[in-house]
Design a protein around this motif. Sequence first.
Motif, short mmCIF file in Angstrom:
data_model
loop_
_atom_site.label_atom_id
_atom_site.label_comp_id
_atom_site.label_asym_id
_atom_site.label_seq_id
_atom_site.Cartn_x
_atom_site.Cartn_y
_atom_site.Cartn_z
N GLN A 92 0.84 -1.20 0.00
CA GLN A 92 0.00 0.00 0.00
C GLN A 92 0.88 1.25 0.00
O GLN A 92 1.89 1.30 0.69
CB GLN A 92 -0.91 0.01 1.23
N ALA A 93 0.49 2.23 -0.79
CA ALA A 93 1.19 3.51 -0.75
C ALA A 93 1.07 4.10 0.64
O ALA A 93 0.00 4.06 1.25
CB ALA A 93 0.60 4.46 -1.79
N ALA A 94 2.18 4.66 1.15
CA ALA A 94 2.18 5.21 2.51
C ALA A 94 1.25 6.40 2.63
O ALA A 94 0.71 6.68 3.70
CB ALA A 94 3.61 5.62 2.91
N GLY A 95 1.04 7.11 1.52
CA GLY A 95 0.17 8.29 1.54
C GLY A 95 0.83 9.47 0.86
O GLY A 95 2.02 9.45 0.55
N ASN A 96 0.04 10.51 0.63
CA ASN A 96 0.52 11.69 -0.11
C ASN A 96 0.48 12.95 0.72
O ASN A 96 0.45 14.05 0.18
CB ASN A 96 -0.33 11.90 -1.37
N GLY A 97 0.51 12.83 2.05
CA GLY A 97 0.36 14.00 2.91
C GLY A 97 1.65 14.65 3.35
O GLY A 97 1.64 15.55 4.19
N GLY A 98 2.80 14.20 2.80
CA GLY A 98 4.08 14.76 3.19
C GLY A 98 4.24 16.20 2.75
O GLY A 98 3.45 16.71 1.95
N PRO A 99 5.25 16.87 3.26
CA PRO A 99 6.34 16.35 4.10
C PRO A 99 6.06 16.44 5.60
O PRO A 99 6.97 16.40 6.41
CB PRO A 99 7.50 17.27 3.73
N PRO B 35 4.77 15.51 9.48
CA PRO B 35 4.79 14.28 10.28
C PRO B 35 3.38 13.73 10.53
O PRO B 35 2.39 14.46 10.43
CB PRO B 35 5.44 14.73 11.60
N LYS B 36 3.33 12.43 10.81
CA LYS B 36 2.09 11.73 11.14
C LYS B 36 1.04 11.87 10.04
O LYS B 36 -0.14 12.07 10.31
CB LYS B 36 1.54 12.20 12.48
N THR B 37 1.47 11.78 8.79
CA THR B 37 0.54 11.88 7.66
C THR B 37 0.32 10.54 6.98
O THR B 37 -0.36 10.46 5.96
CB THR B 37 1.05 12.90 6.63
N LEU B 38 0.86 9.46 7.54
CA LEU B 38 0.69 8.13 6.97
C LEU B 38 -0.78 7.73 6.95
O LEU B 38 -1.55 8.08 7.86
CB LEU B 38 1.45 7.10 7.80
N VAL B 39 -1.17 6.96 5.93
CA VAL B 39 -2.51 6.38 5.91
C VAL B 39 -2.42 4.86 5.82
O VAL B 39 -3.40 4.18 5.58
CB VAL B 39 -3.34 6.93 4.73
N SER B 40 -1.23 4.32 6.02
CA SER B 40 -1.00 2.87 6.00
C SER B 40 -0.33 2.50 7.32
O SER B 40 0.84 2.81 7.52
CB SER B 40 -0.12 2.50 4.80
N LEU C 193 8.59 14.82 -2.07
CA LEU C 193 8.02 15.80 -1.17
C LEU C 193 6.66 15.38 -0.62
O LEU C 193 6.36 15.53 0.55
CB LEU C 193 7.88 17.12 -1.93
N PHE C 194 5.84 14.82 -1.50
CA PHE C 194 4.47 14.48 -1.10
C PHE C 194 4.38 13.21 -0.28
O PHE C 194 3.35 12.92 0.32
CB PHE C 194 3.59 14.32 -2.35
N SER C 195 5.45 12.41 -0.25
CA SER C 195 5.41 11.12 0.42
C SER C 195 5.10 11.29 1.91
O SER C 195 5.74 12.07 2.61
CB SER C 195 6.74 10.39 0.24
N ALA C 196 4.11 10.55 2.40
CA ALA C 196 3.68 10.68 3.79
C ALA C 196 4.78 10.25 4.75
O ALA C 196 5.59 9.37 4.45
CB ALA C 196 2.43 9.85 4.03
N ARG C 197 4.79 10.87 5.92
CA ARG C 197 5.82 10.63 6.92
C ARG C 197 5.24 10.02 8.20
O ARG C 197 4.07 10.19 8.51
CB ARG C 197 6.50 11.96 7.30
N GLY C 198 6.15 9.35 8.95
CA GLY C 198 5.82 8.90 10.29
C GLY C 198 6.00 10.03 11.27
O GLY C 198 6.25 11.17 10.87
N PRO C 199 5.92 9.79 12.59
CA PRO C 199 5.74 8.48 13.21
C PRO C 199 4.37 7.86 12.91
O PRO C 199 3.40 8.56 12.63
CB PRO C 199 5.86 8.79 14.71
N THR D 233 18.45 16.04 5.80
CA THR D 233 18.75 14.62 5.89
C THR D 233 17.50 13.87 6.31
O THR D 233 16.83 14.24 7.28
CB THR D 233 19.87 14.37 6.91
N ALA D 234 17.15 12.82 5.58
CA ALA D 234 15.96 12.05 5.88
C ALA D 234 16.19 11.15 7.09
O ALA D 234 17.34 10.84 7.45
CB ALA D 234 15.57 11.21 4.67
N THR D 235 15.10 10.73 7.70
CA THR D 235 15.14 9.81 8.85
C THR D 235 14.30 8.58 8.51
O THR D 235 13.58 8.56 7.51
CB THR D 235 14.57 10.48 10.11
N PRO D 236 14.35 7.54 9.36
CA PRO D 236 13.49 6.37 9.12
C PRO D 236 12.00 6.69 9.05
O PRO D 236 11.24 5.92 8.47
CB PRO D 236 13.81 5.45 10.30
N PHE D 237 11.57 7.82 9.62
CA PHE D 237 10.17 8.21 9.48
C PHE D 237 9.84 8.61 8.04
O PHE D 237 8.68 8.68 7.66
CB PHE D 237 9.83 9.37 10.41
#
Length: 756
Positions: free
Chosen positions: A342-349, A351-356, A544-550, A596-600
């Motif tokens: 599943q796509a992680a979502g398009n709410g980036g950049p 935080p907490k924008t994941l939909v998966s 840029l649009f890729s959803a982020r954690g946590p 610099t990107a993080t694991p989120f």
Amino acid sequence: MKAAELGWVVLVVLLVLVAGVKADIYIVTVEGEPIISYKGGENGFEATAVESDEKLDTTSELVTSYASHLEKKHDMLLGMLFEHGSYKKLYSYKHLINGFSVHLSPEQAETLRRAPGVKSVEKDWKVRRLTTHTPQFLGLPTGVWPTGGGCERAGEDIVIGFVDSGIYPHHPSFAAHHTDPYGPVPKYRGKCEIDPDTKRDFCNGKIIGAQHFAEAAKAAGAFNPAIDFASPMDGDGHGSHTAAIAAGNNGIPVRVNGHEFGKASGMAPRARIAVYKALYRLFGGFVADVVAAIDQAVHDGVDILSLSVGPNSPPTTTKTTFLNPFDATLLAAVKAGVFVAQAAGNGGPFPKTLVSYSPWITSVAAAIDDRRYKNHLTLGNGKILAGLGLSPSTHPNQTYTMVAANDVLLDSSVSKYSPSDCQRPEVLNKKLVEGNILLCGYSFNFVVGTASIKKVSETAKSLGAVGFVLAVENVSPGTKFDPVPVGIPGILITDVSKTMDLIDYYNVSTPRDWTGRVKSFKAIGSIGDGLMPILHKSAPEVALFSARGPNIKDFNFQDADLLKPDILAPGSLIWAAWSPNGTDEPNFVESMKLVTATPFDYGSGHVDPRAALDPGLIFDAGYQDYLGFLCTTPGIDIHEIKKYTNSPCNTTMGRPSNFNTPSITISHLVGSQTVTRTVTNVAKEETYVITARMHPSIAIETRPSAMTLRPGASRKFSVTLTARSVTGSYSFGSITMKGSRGHKVVIPVVAMVHWR
């Protein structure tokens, strides 16, 4: 008033009230096991349950008779509670969850909620739609495809189910006549709908299944057959695009506006495509339709489910992100041996924008690969202004007069139409534009999607311009623009300082009378060739649009002890099939300065198909592990788990952070905490040395420091994190397992320290 008249008035009032009752769509689960987990017990019906990762045999008499039995029970329940005609059942769900979706009033929903045998009644919610050089970028042609028989055989007999906006079957990426004949796939039992316009079905050997699901959309009044198509036909473009990226034919020329940009290929070019259309252009989709599509796909026998879909907003009645009809259906799909991406979502950049959210779903973040398209505008004063433009150049060694849209209006009254953004050719003077370069301004209309670069190109072409320049004068810091292919020379100047250079040159070179009217156009320029890609070495870069954690465990946005996204893969600016019915989407994205990107952002890292063929070690997890994760996560009611999974909480893993995933996440670290992981060797005997590093605010220790594994053997290791100081934010680190035969495994570590 006579009694008869009074009775008529009362009847009219009642009819108005009835007509005014608002009906909604509800997803209902009921007692009794679905096919995937039914272990027997009902008179006349033998067990149909499958073991973890085992495929359903939906052709067996046991399965078909029990499925019919469940559907009859759904109909009987509704028939006993409500009058015929006062509701409409949309779907019966029988294979992965036991329940149905129904269109009825809120009062009827409350009656249903209190009825014996009903486990849950949830109001349906909306969902939204969430890649040429990419195979080479991933190393597929030389490192992966040869192991699967080459590009002519890579993905052979794998069936990928796409829950998306449908497919445009006439695109060459999905043609069957240019390849070796496709044989039958006995394991797949899906059907092909007939195109109501052409009276032909959508399948051809490459496409082996095509169905659409829109009952909820129709009941909600959102479906428009003129735009949405009551068939698997793609009315948006997104479904064709994702299908071509994953499984499109190899070596398909990418031709746009008469120019060939190279040859495109799907990642698994010989895989079969099964289409389950449940998303639509204007409104996205509804969970009731999506769940029906997933249920059907698993019934039909797909190997992989590709989901570019996520919720518009959290369902208000759901207590946790992991337990709702959508995620529960996907958990059952995984139990049936289907891999779910599943796509992680398009709410980036942000935080907490994941939909998966759930551990049984592989959540994929979007990356930009190493290909960029640049262009330039050369001014008559010798300055060269960089920009973007997937377009051909103006005639070499020749310059052209430049005219600004605001200076070539037919009359001043048209200024109310924002003529500078060049969306309306009828307000501009063709005699002044013809043979020249048209200068346009990038207004707010482009941001909101009411203006497009495609329309600028059409305006310039219709007026006889040799090309166009679209200049950005005012923009948020760091705004990012994507190139758009156009058929005539054109360039987008995105750097405001370069735009100012253009404006200054144009004003100095353009004499005007005392009223401000142009006397003569003297500014000249030429547009370069923007069709050739430049390969950078900066990839991978998170889109840029890729959803982020946590990741979150509930809709109070409490952090989960589970890292999401899982992986990063190319997902932006990818050449692939589109549908002629598709939309020209706005190409404006807000961006931040590169950091610099993080694991989120990227999870456990960028996908590496070559390494995946020989990973050395794997972190294995199955259905019982997913149950253990749910049963161990604080705040989740065990009755809720039983309601959605039909399984009791007989297992626990101590803490959810012990779930066996190739990452470690502790959202609330107090003092010291030890987590365990189990690795399994899928290669020859090898000795691994284990090292760890962590942000200074947390001490990290691994045990053992080395271990030797025989082929097929599994070993546990532990990781202890100890808080040193509170930073108020997450700290990051990693564990590296380096093997004596050259294998290397790196897993991210994420933790936040709290005093208590």
